[in-house]
Design a protein around this motif. Structure first.
Motif, PDB file in Angstrom:
ATOM      1  N   PRO A   1      25.267  72.668   2.403  1.00  0.00           N
ATOM      2  CA  PRO A   1      23.887  73.139   2.271  1.00  0.00           C
ATOM      3  C   PRO A   1      22.927  72.230   3.045  1.00  0.00           C
ATOM      4  N   ASP A   2      21.886  72.852   3.609  1.00  0.00           N
ATOM      5  CA  ASP A   2      20.870  72.076   4.311  1.00  0.00           C
ATOM      6  C   ASP A   2      20.111  71.248   3.288  1.00  0.00           C
ATOM      7  N   SER A   3      20.071  69.953   3.498  1.00  0.00           N
ATOM      8  CA  SER A   3      19.446  69.039   2.557  1.00  0.00           C
ATOM      9  C   SER A   3      19.089  67.759   3.284  1.00  0.00           C
ATOM     10  N   VAL A   4      18.096  67.055   2.778  1.00  0.00           N
ATOM     11  CA  VAL A   4      17.773  65.763   3.381  1.00  0.00           C
ATOM     12  C   VAL A   4      18.919  64.771   3.193  1.00  0.00           C
ATOM     13  N   LEU A   5      19.810  65.037   2.240  1.00  0.00           N
ATOM     14  CA  LEU A   5      20.989  64.185   2.086  1.00  0.00           C
ATOM     15  C   LEU A   5      21.947  64.348   3.259  1.00  0.00           C
ATOM     16  N   ASN A   6      21.815  65.443   3.988  1.00  0.00           N
ATOM     17  CA  ASN A   6      22.647  65.679   5.165  1.00  0.00           C
ATOM     18  C   ASN A   6      21.936  65.300   6.459  1.00  0.00           C
ATOM     19  N   PHE A   7      20.829  64.574   6.357  1.00  0.00           N
ATOM     20  CA  PHE A   7      20.126  64.115   7.553  1.00  0.00           C
ATOM     21  C   PHE A   7      21.021  63.121   8.276  1.00  0.00           C
ATOM     22  N   GLY A   8      21.256  63.351   9.532  1.00  0.00           N
ATOM     23  CA  GLY A   8      22.111  62.478  10.325  1.00  0.00           C
ATOM     24  C   GLY A   8      23.383  63.208  10.695  1.00  0.00           C
ATOM     25  N   ILE A   9      24.297  62.466  11.283  1.00  0.00           N
ATOM     26  CA  ILE A   9      25.554  63.054  11.737  1.00  0.00           C
ATOM     27  C   ILE A   9      26.719  62.349  11.061  1.00  0.00           C
ATOM     28  N   SER A  10      27.873  62.987  11.084  1.00  0.00           N
ATOM     29  CA  SER A  10      29.077  62.375  10.526  1.00  0.00           C
ATOM     30  C   SER A  10      29.485  61.182  11.378  1.00  0.00           C
TER      31      SER A  10
END
Length: 139
Positions: free
Chosen positions: A59-68
């Motif tokens: 899900p799109d979330s600020v917790l997913n900001f950035g890359i793996s």
């Protein structure tokens, strides 16, 4: 010119000026800072699938900001399309001021940094449309 929330929080009294060239320079620097933050941060939940060329649909979330973490994957370049697509998706989500992003992985001979990310796109602001190119700061 509308400033993004992060820009306003970090520099609340900064004025981009009235001159269109000053505002464009400010916008360029703001996008540069945003891209540097994007590739420097690691997504908390975002991960690349290892068996397909698709990026996971977290899900799109600020917790997913950035890359793996791409360091181990970029050495063999078989996952380069996954990496490029993940960066493109992050730019569309978190840096929409950069239109038509094109991501390139430029190989190096350094085993500690096997590739350099290069991002090209178009900045459209007011009545201007200018090309933009960026590579992360290498220290």
């Amino acid at each position: 010119m509308q400033r993004f929330l992060f820009d306003r929080l970090c520099q609340p009294k900064l004025d981009a000026g009235n001159d269109s060239q000053c505002r464009l320079a400010f916008l360029r620097q703001s996008i540069t800072d945003g891209l540097q933050q994007l590739v420097s941060n690691r997504a908390f939940f975002g991960r690349l699938k290892t068996t397909t060329t698709e990026v996971t649909s977290e899900p799109d979330s600020v917790l997913n900001f950035g890359i793996s973490d791409i360091v181990s994957r970029s050495a063999n370049f078989e996952h380069s399309n996954q990496i490029k697509e993940q960066i493109r998706k992050q730019i569309k989500l978190y840096e929409p001021r950069l239109h038509d992003p094109e991501i390139n992985l430029i190989p190096t001979k350094d085993p500690l940094m096997p590739a350099i990310i290069q991002i090209n796109g178009i900045i459209k602001a007011e009545e201007l449309e200018v090309e933009f190119s960026w590579q992360p700061l290498v220290t």
